[in-house]
Design a protein around this motif. Sequence first.
Motif: not given
Length: 174
Positions: A107-108, A112-115, A146-153
């Motif tokens: 899904t990512a 988590c679900v796409g962009d 990876r997703i967590n790092k992107t979100l925290l930015a």
Amino acid sequence: MQAGKPILYSYFRSSCSWRVRIALALKGIDYETVPINLIKDGGQQFSEEFQTLNPMKQVPALKIDGITIGQSNLSVLKQVGTENQLPWAQKAISSGFNALEQILRSTAGKFCVGDEVSMADLCLVPQVVNAERFKVDLNPYPTISRINKTLLALEAFQVSHPCRQPDTPAELRA
């Protein structure tokens, strides 16, 4: 109907409160925070004043347009003996992350679900912080990491972070 800013009754470390803070930040909704300390004075959520606001005695509670929306938040760790909390939490989080890592493989995208940021992302970041707090090894979860790092930015996740809340103790502030 009440005019003015929404009021979020929150505890800085509450994952459920964090999800609401992220959502408010993503929507650009300015709000006032009223800290409800879940530890001090035996738990301020049990005070008569707060029970009048939210009979469920849980955070978060969001008062908006004269209506209070309460969160159903079961505190599972309180049901586990203090000496068993760390291993129990590590096992529970790892079990969930094992399943989630597999799901995210299909899904990512950027998130988590796409962009686009979704509700799944609002749930992921607080749970990763819980994993770090309970010393869960995140190496087996590269997609989650990876997703967590992107979100925290993203600004919405930064301004809503527990270490930046008005009720965060000084030693835990960013």
